[in-house]
Enzyme design. Structure first.
Site, PDB file in Angstrom:
ATOM      1  N   GLN A   1       0.839  -1.190   0.000  1.00  0.00           N
ATOM      2  CA  GLN A   1       0.000   0.000   0.000  1.00  0.00           C
ATOM      3  C   GLN A   1       0.880   1.247   0.000  1.00  0.00           C
ATOM      4  OE1 GLN A   1      -3.534  -0.589   2.948  1.00  0.00           O
ATOM      5  NE2 GLN A   1      -1.925  -1.989   3.596  1.00  0.00           N
ATOM      6  N   ASN A   2       2.178   1.041   0.185  1.00  0.00           N
ATOM      7  CA  ASN A   2       3.104   2.164   0.334  1.00  0.00           C
ATOM      8  C   ASN A   2       3.435   2.810  -1.002  1.00  0.00           C
ATOM      9  OD1 ASN A   2       2.981   1.372   2.957  1.00  0.00           O
ATOM     10  ND2 ASN A   2       5.035   0.494   3.029  1.00  0.00           N
TER      11      ASN A   2
ATOM     12  N   HIS B   1      -1.543   1.583  -4.097  1.00  0.00           N
ATOM     13  CA  HIS B   1      -1.895   3.006  -3.977  1.00  0.00           C
ATOM     14  C   HIS B   1      -0.977   3.902  -4.796  1.00  0.00           C
ATOM     15  CE1 HIS B   1      -3.959   1.770   0.015  1.00  0.00           C
ATOM     16  NE2 HIS B   1      -4.727   1.555  -1.020  1.00  0.00           N
TER      17      HIS B   1
ATOM     18  N   CYS C   1       2.297  18.862 -23.293  1.00  0.00           N
ATOM     19  CA  CYS C   1       1.057  19.542 -23.664  1.00  0.00           C
ATOM     20  C   CYS C   1       1.391  20.963 -24.122  1.00  0.00           C
ATOM     21  CB  CYS C   1       0.108  19.615 -22.462  1.00  0.00           C
ATOM     22  SG  CYS C   1      -0.746  18.077 -22.117  1.00  0.00           S
TER      23      CYS C   1
ATOM     24  N   SER D   1      -2.845  -1.080   9.301  1.00  0.00           N
ATOM     25  CA  SER D   1      -3.956  -1.004  10.260  1.00  0.00           C
ATOM     26  C   SER D   1      -5.223  -1.617   9.678  1.00  0.00           C
ATOM     27  CB  SER D   1      -4.227   0.465  10.612  1.00  0.00           C
ATOM     28  OG  SER D   1      -4.613   1.166   9.430  1.00  0.00           O
TER      29      SER D   1
HETATM   30  N1  APR Z   1       6.619  -2.393  12.367  1.00  0.00           N
HETATM   31  C1  APR Z   1       5.407  -2.915  11.992  1.00  0.00           C
HETATM   32  N2  APR Z   1       4.231  -2.225  12.084  1.00  0.00           N
HETATM   33  C2  APR Z   1       4.288  -0.970  12.571  1.00  0.00           C
HETATM   34  C3  APR Z   1       5.506  -0.361  12.986  1.00  0.00           C
HETATM   35  C4  APR Z   1       6.710  -1.137  12.869  1.00  0.00           C
HETATM   36  N3  APR Z   1       7.891  -0.652  13.231  1.00  0.00           N
HETATM   37  N4  APR Z   1       5.234   0.899  13.429  1.00  0.00           N
HETATM   38  C5  APR Z   1       3.877   1.074  13.302  1.00  0.00           C
HETATM   39  N5  APR Z   1       3.308  -0.052  12.795  1.00  0.00           N
HETATM   40  C6  APR Z   1       1.891  -0.282  12.493  1.00  0.00           C
HETATM   41  C7  APR Z   1       0.910   0.518  13.337  1.00  0.00           C
HETATM   42  O1  APR Z   1       0.623  -0.139  14.556  1.00  0.00           O
HETATM   43  C8  APR Z   1      -0.308   0.603  12.429  1.00  0.00           C
HETATM   44  O2  APR Z   1      -1.197  -0.473  12.673  1.00  0.00           O
HETATM   45  O3  APR Z   1       1.658   0.143  11.174  1.00  0.00           O
HETATM   46  C9  APR Z   1       0.271   0.463  11.024  1.00  0.00           C
HETATM   47  C10 APR Z   1       0.174   1.708  10.156  1.00  0.00           C
HETATM   48  O4  APR Z   1      -1.177   1.967   9.927  1.00  0.00           O
HETATM   49  P1  APR Z   1      -1.631   3.206   9.004  1.00  0.00           P
HETATM   50  O5  APR Z   1      -0.913   4.422   9.417  1.00  0.00           O
HETATM   51  O6  APR Z   1      -3.111   3.216   9.012  1.00  0.00           O
HETATM   52  O7  APR Z   1      -1.055   2.822   7.565  1.00  0.00           O
HETATM   53  P2  APR Z   1      -1.645   1.821   6.463  1.00  0.00           P
HETATM   54  O8  APR Z   1      -2.357   0.681   7.069  1.00  0.00           O
HETATM   55  O9  APR Z   1      -0.567   1.518   5.525  1.00  0.00           O
HETATM   56  O10 APR Z   1      -2.723   2.795   5.735  1.00  0.00           O
HETATM   57  C11 APR Z   1      -3.420   2.307   4.625  1.00  0.00           C
HETATM   58  O11 APR Z   1      -4.340   4.478   4.205  1.00  0.00           O
HETATM   59  O12 APR Z   1      -3.929   6.677   4.292  1.00  0.00           O
HETATM   60  C12 APR Z   1      -4.116   5.653   3.435  1.00  0.00           C
HETATM   61  O13 APR Z   1      -3.310   5.326   1.237  1.00  0.00           O
HETATM   62  C13 APR Z   1      -2.895   5.406   2.569  1.00  0.00           C
HETATM   63  O14 APR Z   1      -1.797   3.320   2.018  1.00  0.00           O
HETATM   64  C14 APR Z   1      -2.379   4.053   3.065  1.00  0.00           C
HETATM   65  C15 APR Z   1      -3.633   3.405   3.605  1.00  0.00           C
END
Ligand code: APR
Length: 239
Positions: free
Chosen positions: A94-95, A112, A142, A185
């Site tokens: 998703q990154n 994404h 363009c 998340s």
């Molecule tokens: N190692 C593993 N997981 C981690 C770490 C770590 N060191 N640090 C934080 N996390 C976890 C957090 O606990 C959290 O559950 O990573 C998760 C990040 O969650 P989000 O910030 O919601 O990111 P993500 O799930 O990738 O978001 C999904 O949302 O905003 C949109 O398009 C964007 O791709 C993104 C999508």
């Protein structure tokens, strides 16, 4: 530890912002998360871009600057080593930061999009990864009079995911014997649906995330550790 992880023919590593956290890239919803500081309605949706292209491009340029100042960590390197040790390891992310690719990891689906590509509605995709500032903000192909703003090639809120990318991910997940959710998340759909799909398809489900979250129920195995250590601990690679 999953000593014999290589016995799984098809392994999907499904990654989120948490995988980049230890490199210094802020997550979205965690402490210091991007969406705590910025309202996505002003910076990460088509409507905002239509009304304020410069503001939206400035925001993404700032993100490019921050990401370029970060380096992949040992977790990224371990994923590369897992792919070298087992051709059945595929990565769906998703990154948009490109850290996996910078670590030499083969990414099968960027759900994404990417901070390092832009779109022109006429001339299509432009790679732009040489430096943090965008090479062009308006399409150079363009006619100048058109002033076509180049839009980051990112799946913003309210956007549909690229259907070809979605289909590729769906096919990989359908075949998964082992599905590992790393640093996500599970808050954003349709991406969050892939963990549900993998579970329904009978894959072994392993979560790597220091914190419990709304997707954790899908994973019978929850490794409450940071990605940088959990990957090497869980998927040992014997020399
Ligand atoms: N190692 C593993 N997981 C981690 C770490 C770590 N060191 N640090 C934080 N996390 C976890 C957090 O606990 C959290 O559950 O990573 C998760 C990040 O969650 P989000 O910030 O919601 O990111 P993500 O799930 O990738 O978001 C999904 O949302 O905003 C949109 O398009 C964007 O791709 C993104 C999508």
């Amino acid at each position: 530890m999953i000593e014999d992880w290589r016995r799984y023919p098809h392994i999907v590593l499904f990654t989120g912002a948490g995988l980049s956290a230890e490199s210094g890239v802020p997550t979205y919803r965690g402490r210091g998360g991007i969406w705590h500081e910025y309202n996505y309605e002003d910076y990460a949706c088509q409507r905002a871009f239509d009304h304020h292209p410069v503001k939206v491009l400035d925001f993404h340029e700032l993100r490019r600057t921050k990401v370029l100042a970060c380096l992949p960590h040992t977790g990224h390197d371990h994923i590369r080593a897992m792919q070298a040790a087992h051709p059945g390891v595929t990565v769906i992310t998703q990154n948009i930061d490109g850290l996996l690719q910078r670590a030499g990891v083969t990414v099968s689906a960027e759900l994404h999009g990417s901070l390092w590509r832009l779109r022109c509605p006429v001339h299509g995709i432009r790679e732009d990864a040489a430096a943090a500032p965008f090479a062009y903000r308006q399409c150079p192909d363009c006619a100048p009079a058109r002033q076509t703003w180049l839009r980051p090639d990112i799946t913003w809120f309210e956007d549909a995911m690229n259907p070809a990318v979605f289909a590729r991910a769906e096919a990989l997940v359908a075949a998964a014997d082992l599905f590992v959710g790393i640093g996500t998340s599970g808050a954003v759909w349709p991406a969050a649906g892939f963990a549900h799909q993998a579970r329904e398809a009978g894959a072994r489900m392993v979560e790597i995330n220091p914190e419990d979250n709304e997707a954790s129920v899908l994973y019978p195995e929850n490794l409450r550790k940071p990605a940088s250590t959990a990957l090497a601990d869980t998927f040992p690679i014997s020399r």
